[in-house]
Design an enzyme around this catalytic site. Structure first.
Site, mmCIF file in Angstrom:
data_model
loop_
_atom_site.group_PDB
_atom_site.id
_atom_site.type_symbol
_atom_site.label_atom_id
_atom_site.label_comp_id
_atom_site.label_asym_id
_atom_site.label_seq_id
_atom_site.Cartn_x
_atom_site.Cartn_y
_atom_site.Cartn_z
ATOM 1 N N GLU A 366 -6.403 -3.532 7.312
ATOM 2 C CA GLU A 366 -7.180 -3.822 6.102
ATOM 3 C C GLU A 366 -8.369 -2.898 5.940
ATOM 4 O OE1 GLU A 366 -6.550 -5.329 3.624
ATOM 5 O OE2 GLU A 366 -4.979 -6.708 4.191
ATOM 6 N N HIS A 453 4.855 -0.957 0.529
ATOM 7 C CA HIS A 453 5.098 -1.493 1.863
ATOM 8 C C HIS A 453 6.431 -1.016 2.428
ATOM 9 C CE1 HIS A 453 2.227 -4.244 -0.068
ATOM 10 N NE2 HIS A 453 1.681 -4.270 1.124
#
Length: 552
Positions: A366, A453
């Protein structure tokens, strides 16, 4: 905002640009630093490595480059209506300065017009551009009403689950150059929540002459205490009066807040404790549970130390200041995300509010979205989107190995601790990405059309091959078997060197629109600067690893 997980359907779980920090359960926080890492990827005396600049020195260098911006624009052949605005500056050990610029045209921001000017001490200069086309449009007068533009953006946001009835701000005029053809356009930003509860900050680009939607991207990137995932850890806390709080004064003032199930944009409440012993090591459904906060704080601590020790980088912005973390976001929210607006990480508690998304590699993932944002700014779409997501996986993996935590040993698996699939399997595999059922092992033109992703697969595979090589091997108890598209045998150069090469490419050679082929060029330039030219072992290994995933 990006998620750690792709959303196959509206009901599918997604982890937003997740950098989940390993859940920390502590029996007592102390004011010491964590144990020294086993693999910091130290640079030694590499001439192409970045030097650590003090905050004052960095500010001065940025000011100097900005004062010279007009002359620089002229020297690289920009037009009279174009101006450069300094975004970042990196100085190498050998004195080379890499200045990253945003660009304006007739006073309007040029989206996709960013560039990096590389200037050696000798005065030799080269440029890396996001777009090679000359920035010029035939008119600066829009032909489409802003009301129509806003309606189009609201429709796009509604499709993602947002219930917003108005844009966050009036559409702004820009020059859109992201597709290679400069176009007068409007950028509209719509907030609200996506359908899985993740905040939305959808940017929609509309042709100001025809009203056609040109592009859209989601800006929210979905990623001593006793932790849930990392065992008993040492944390830095701050004493205020008779109580302690989760403020790490040794790492830029990082703070950990409690959202207590709220999904508002508020910061939340700073965690405090009477005896400086945090968490239990067991997940609890209580919104005041400290264990998730321990993991988040530990993950932020390890990420800070990883970047400082490995790359001489002081914080995500390299300005000595920390981001902050928020836990217990939403109710049974199965996600974590990075948000540039608050410059913060946010973690949900997962199914039943007992599976917080705060593992160590997720935390590193993150916060690394923040790094990408303040450096290359890779767009979250197409090849650039895959490279963006892979960058977070690469550095999240680096953080996990760096921490050398016995409860969460380093591996090339992403999200293996949080059990997002419910069957004990990890979210992604770097040695053979297709094992997750959606990612691609090798690059092809079809990759750019995938969710980031999944389009991240080839870059993750490249990094594994560059680090460890092809074929079967066991590392820290995990068995890998990495194939190649061309049947070649790749010999790795080690994770430490692979990390140095990727970081240098990201911070000095990648731009917002870098493609996979551009990434090959950028990493070869990085290998050359760090380890020597085309004859060096590292340069040859980079070329071989890219060829092994069909990027030539």
């Amino acid at each position: 905002m990006t998620s750690l997980y792709a959303r196959h359907k509206r009901t599918t779980l997604a982890i937003a640009t997740a950098v989940a920090a390993g859940a920390l359960v502590t029996t007592g926080l102390t004011t010491g630093s964590a144990a020294a890492p086993a693999d910091s990827g130290a640079r030694g005396a590499l001439q192409g490595a970045p030097v650590q600049l003090s905050s004052a020195a960095r500010t001065t260098l940025i000011q100097q480059q900005q004062s010279d911006a007009a002359a620089t624009a002229k020297s690289i052949g920009l037009g009279a209506q174009e101006k450069l605005v300094v975004k970042d500056v990196v100085k190498d050990v050998d004195g080379t300065v890499h200045t990253r610029y945003e660009r304006t045209y007739a006073g309007l921001p040029v989206l996709g017009g960013d560039l990096v000017v590389h200037k050696a001490p000798s005065g030799a200069q080269s440029v890396t551009k996001a777009v090679s086309a000359t920035i010029k449009v035939s008119t600066l007068t829009p032909q489409v009403a802003t009301a129509k533009v806003q309606k189009q953006a609201l429709t796009a946001a509604k499709a993602a689950g947002s219930e917003a009835t108005a844009a966050d701000q009036a559409p702004r005029k820009v020059i859109w150059a992201g597709n290679g053809t400069p176009t007068l356009a409007y950028e509209t930003v719509v907030g609200g929540l996506q359908d899985d509860g993740t905040p939305s900050r959808l940017h929609v680009i509309t042709d100001a002459t025809t009203g056609k939607k040109l592009y859209e991207h989601q800006a929210i990137e979905t990623g001593t205490g006793k932790s849930l995932y990392s065992g008993t850890v040492t944390l830095n806390t701050t004493k205020s009066g008779s109580t302690y709080n989760l403020t790490d004064g040794t790492r830029g003032g990082h703070k950990t807040y409690n959202k207590a199930r709220s999904t508002s944009s508020s910061t939340g409440t700073l965690f405090t404790d009477a005896d400086d012993a945090w968490g239990t090591g067991t997940a609890s459904s209580s919104s005041s549970d400290q264990t998730a906060a321990v993991d988040a704080a530990y993950g932020a601590q390890m990420t800070w130390d990883f970047y400082k020790s490995t790359f001489n980088r002081s914080g995500i912005r390299n300005d000595g200041k920390a981001a902050y973390s928020r836990v217990h976001y939403g109710n049974a929210y199965v996600n974590a995300f990075w948000d540039d607006d608050c410059f913060c990480m946010t973690y949900g508690d997962g199914d039943g509010n007992t599976h917080p998304l705060t593992s160590l590699d997720v935390a590193g993932h993150e916060m690394s979205h923040g790094l990408t944002s303040v450096t290359a700014g890779l767009e979250y779409s197409g090849d650039a989107g895959g490279l963006n997501e892979a960058t977070s996986d690469i550095f999240g993996t680096g953080v996990e190995f760096f921490a050398n935590n016995a409860s969460d040993k380093g591996d090339y698996l992403i999200g293996e601790k949080i059990n997002i699939n419910g069957d004990g399997t990890p979210l992604r595999y770097m040695d053979k990405p297709s094992k997750d059922g959606g990612s691609k092992d090798y690059w092809s033109s079809a990759v750019s059309g995938l969710d980031p992703h999944y389009s991240s697969g080839p870059a993750n595979h490249f990094f594994y091959l560059l680090s460890e090589g092809s074929g079967s091997k066991t590392i820290n108890g995990v068995t890998y078997n990495s194939p190649t598209s061309n049947g070649s045998t790749v010999t790795g150069i080690g994770r430490a060197k692979a990390l140095q090469i990727w970081y240098k490419a990201l911070t000095t050679y990648f731009t917002s629109t870098t493609t996979y082929k551009g990434a090959r060029t950028g990493t070869l330039s990085a290998a050359s600067a760090l380890y020597g030219g085309t004859g060096s072992t590292e340069y040859k290994a980079v070329a071989a690893a890219w060829s092994a995933i069909n990027v030539n």
